[in-house]
Write an enzyme that holds these catalytic residues in place. Structure first.
Site, PDB file in Angstrom:
ATOM      1  N   TYR A 147      -2.917  -9.709  -4.755  1.00 16.77           N
ATOM      2  CA  TYR A 147      -3.391  -7.682  -4.484  1.00 16.77           C
ATOM      3  C   TYR A 147      -4.438  -8.233  -3.144  1.00 16.77           C
ATOM      4  CZ  TYR A 147      -3.910  -2.566  -5.545  1.00 16.77           C
ATOM      5  OH  TYR A 147      -3.547  -1.547  -5.848  1.00 16.77           O
ATOM      6  N   ARG A 187      -3.286  -5.828   0.425  1.00 13.80           N
ATOM      7  CA  ARG A 187      -4.139  -4.761   1.243  1.00 13.80           C
ATOM      8  C   ARG A 187      -4.873  -5.280   2.208  1.00 13.80           C
ATOM      9  NH1 ARG A 187      -7.630  -1.501  -2.892  1.00 13.80           N
ATOM     10  NH2 ARG A 187      -8.440  -3.983  -2.528  1.00 13.80           N
ATOM     11  N   CYS A 227      -4.923   4.847  -3.670  1.00 13.59           N
ATOM     12  CA  CYS A 227      -4.785   4.084  -4.070  1.00 13.59           C
ATOM     13  C   CYS A 227      -5.159   2.445  -2.869  1.00 13.59           C
ATOM     14  CB  CYS A 227      -2.946   3.638  -4.318  1.00 13.59           C
ATOM     15  SG  CYS A 227      -3.074   4.355  -5.322  1.00 13.59           S
ATOM     16  N   HIS A 228      -4.455   3.013  -1.262  1.00 17.41           N
ATOM     17  CA  HIS A 228      -4.588   1.756  -0.663  1.00 17.41           C
ATOM     18  C   HIS A 228      -5.120   2.469   0.790  1.00 17.41           C
ATOM     19  CE1 HIS A 228      -1.780  -0.040  -3.001  1.00 17.41           C
ATOM     20  NE2 HIS A 228      -2.473  -0.901  -3.437  1.00 17.41           N
ATOM     21  N   GLY A 229      -5.648   3.927   0.278  1.00 18.84           N
ATOM     22  CA  GLY A 229      -6.233   3.974   1.335  1.00 18.84           C
ATOM     23  C   GLY A 229      -5.604   4.738   2.967  1.00 18.84           C
TER      24      GLY A 229
END
Lengths: 169, 421
Positions: free
Chosen positions: B294, B298, A133-135
């Protein structure tokens, strides 16, 4: 001038507000608490898993409380790699011995501590897990090494009820 | 509310209106003086009303067939698609309607940003609008969970886990939101309830939004205060009604194109796989309209700070009336602001693009730069620009550049102070 009267009024106002606040609280709390896990959800608190068919270097994933739990029977290399890491290198320092009491068996919640995805087995820069998902990269002990996750993957309460069965929860 | 006393012509009308002045309200709305230079960017308010009604009507119908249970939700959606008469049409309108709603709201918001519609005396309209926008995002997110596909499940997991970033109470809040130890049936049923509720909250706020709008009246493309009614205004009906109606028809062509020709292009194929708590899809992406935020989430390597950055990106908009220090509303008369405005538009589009890409390497770098620029625009550029920029002289009235003179004395008196900025 009307100091005495004002005080009496103030007392009555304060008392009324206080009783009112307690009353509102008593009504609001059930409305809020009804959303917390109910008795039937809490009743599913533990799971027993047969691990007799699990070979070294393999992982099985079981569902516990609606969440995946990874049970990995680690190879000697993985154990050595996990033990050799210096504590200073870790974002969330935990010794491998504290995470896997029996070093051969790593039992942990398969939930990335960033935003709750299920990390992929045998992926990432540290031969452990990688969250798509976000590494976030986890090592062979499930400890966070790189990426946005703040902590290591959680170790649930578990014990071997006999040589082949793990009870989680 | 009424600029002039309205008396219904018929006796019955007068009798009714004396008891409940609905006809006075209707008269206010039809005669409402509107700046005559409103361009097509001003038609999106009406289009958004149409979108809201469409979502409520189609949603109501879908709720007659949908079953909010973890074991049956996915199947009931397929049942709607295959068995229910015109179910496919209604569901595709509802699903694409969400995207159309956001498309329209983004145009509406960027219209305000360009023409300075958020500035005094329209701050409350703007803030109510931001609250509506937040509720729209909540409704969209909750609705996306209902089909109980893989993206539904994992989107719900990721978004609810955002709350776990809160120190101390975070985990407790997440468990409370879920009603369990993971996203499961209790989560689905409450999400369905809230998804049903929010559109009606939005409807109430839309009434306040329009009420607050009708106090100062519409802003306009040259952003000056106008006298109402005057040579600068036209009555709402029929002039604006027809213009809004035409724009709505154009919009419905786009809407229909998506519904009938590419109904799934804005969705994600993984959501046609039933939710599986053991497998996370390889690449989780939210719907397109949430991608810029989003990307901001991130781009920050720390969990709590990432969540704070994402929320700040939205809430900073509420402070915009005070961050933009320029007294000139419309970008037409602000040559420097105009350039920064288009850079911001590009910046948000770039954020949207990198939000759809994996968070690594070059994409991550671009996301970080674009995130930084987003905040710099609002926190540095806008406040400074108001003091430094040399603006173009503002006309006295809408008719002045064509006919000369002004029906509006207040602007004429203010003109010198505006030019001297």
């Amino acid at each position: 001038m009307a100091e005495k009267k004002t005080k009496r009024r103030d007392f009555l106002f304060t008392a009324t507000y206080a009783v009112g606040a307690v009353g509102v609280g008593a009504v609001v709390w059930p409305m809020i608490d009804q959303m917390n896990p109910d008795a039937s959800v809490k009743a599913l608190a533990s799971t027993e898993v047969d691990v007799s068919s699990l070979n070294r270097g393999k992982t099985i994933t079981v569902l516990w409380r609606g969440k995946p739990v990874f049970i990995r029977r680690r190879t000697q290399e993985e154990i050595a790699e996990a033990k050799s890491v210096k504590m200073e290198e870790l974002k969330h320092p935990e010794k491998d011995e504290d995470r896997a009491k029996d070093p051969e068996w790593l039992v942990m919640l398969g939930v990335c501590t960033h935003l709750g995805c299920v990390p992929l087995d045998q992926k990432g820069d540290y031969n452990g897990w990688f969250c798509p998902c976000h590494g976030s990269h986890y090592d062979t002990s499930g400890r966070i090494r790189k990426g946005p996750a703040p902590t290591n993957m959680e170790i649930p309460e578990y014990k071997f009820v006999d040589a082949n069965t793990i009870k989680i929860g | 509310m009424s600029e002039h006393e309205y008396i219904p012509k018929s006796k019955v009308g007068k009798w009714f209106n004396d008891r409940l002045p609905l006809l006075t309200l209707a008269n206010h709305l039809t005669d409402y003086p509107t700046p005559k230079n409103l361009n097509y960017w001003w038609t999106f308010g009406g289009i958004l009303t149409f979108c809201l009604i469409t979502q409520i009507v189609t949603g109501l119908v879908l709720a007659m067939h949908y079953i909010a249970h973890a074991d049956m939700a996915f199947e009931s959606v397929e049942h709607i698609m295959r068995d229910v008469n015109y179910g496919w049409l209604i569901r595709y309108i509802h699903a694409n309607g969400a995207s159309m709603f956001f498309l329209a709201v983004y145009i509406h918001i960027f219209r305000s940003l360009f023409y300075g519609s958020y500035k005094s005396p329209r701050e409350i309209i703007w803030i109510i609008g931001i609250i509506i926008y937040l509720l729209m995002m909540a409704a969209a997110f909750l609705g996306y969970v209902l089909p109980w596909g893989q993206m539904s499940f994992w989107g719900a997991t990721v978004i609810t886990n955002l709350f776990s970033a809160i120190p101390l109470v975070g985990e407790g809040i997440v468990t409370w939101l879920w009603g369990g130890y993971s996203v499961d049936n209790p989560t689905l049923t409450r999400f369905f309830t809230l998804h049903y509720l929010i559109p009606f909250l939005i409807l109430g706020l839309v009434v306040l939004h329009i009420w607050a709008l009708h106090v100062p009246g519409n802003n306009n493309p040259i952003g000056i205060d106008i006298k109402k009614p005057s040579k600068d205004t036209v009555p709402f009906h029929p002039y604006i009604v027809i213009k809004d109606g035409f724009a709505l028809l154009m919009f419905m062509i786009v809407f229909a194109f998506f519904v009938f020709y590419t109904p799934n292009i804005l969705g994600h194929a993984d959501n046609y796989i039933e939710a599986n708590p053991l497998v996370t899809p390889a690449h989780i992406v939210p719907e397109w309209y949430l991608l810029p935020f989003y990307a901001i989430l991130r781009s920050v390597p720390d969990k709590l700070l990432g969540v704070i950055a994402m929320l700040s990106a939205i809430f900073i908009l509420a402070a915009l009336p005070w961050l933009d220090t320029s007294k000139i509303r419309s970008a037409v008369f602000r040559p420097l602001f105009r350039q920064f405005y288009w850079i911001l538009v590009a910046d948000v589009l770039i954020l949207g693009y990198v939000g759809a890409m994996p968070a690594e390497g070059l994409y991550l770098l671009i996301a970080r730069i674009a995130t930084a620029y987003y905040f710099i625009h609002f926190l540095v550029i806008l406040p400074v620009l108001g003091f430094k920029e040399r603006t173009i002289p503002v006309p006295l009235s809408i008719t002045e550049p064509i006919l000369g003179g002004s029906p509006n004395l207040a602007t004429a008196k203010n003109k010198d102070s505006l030019i001297n900025q």
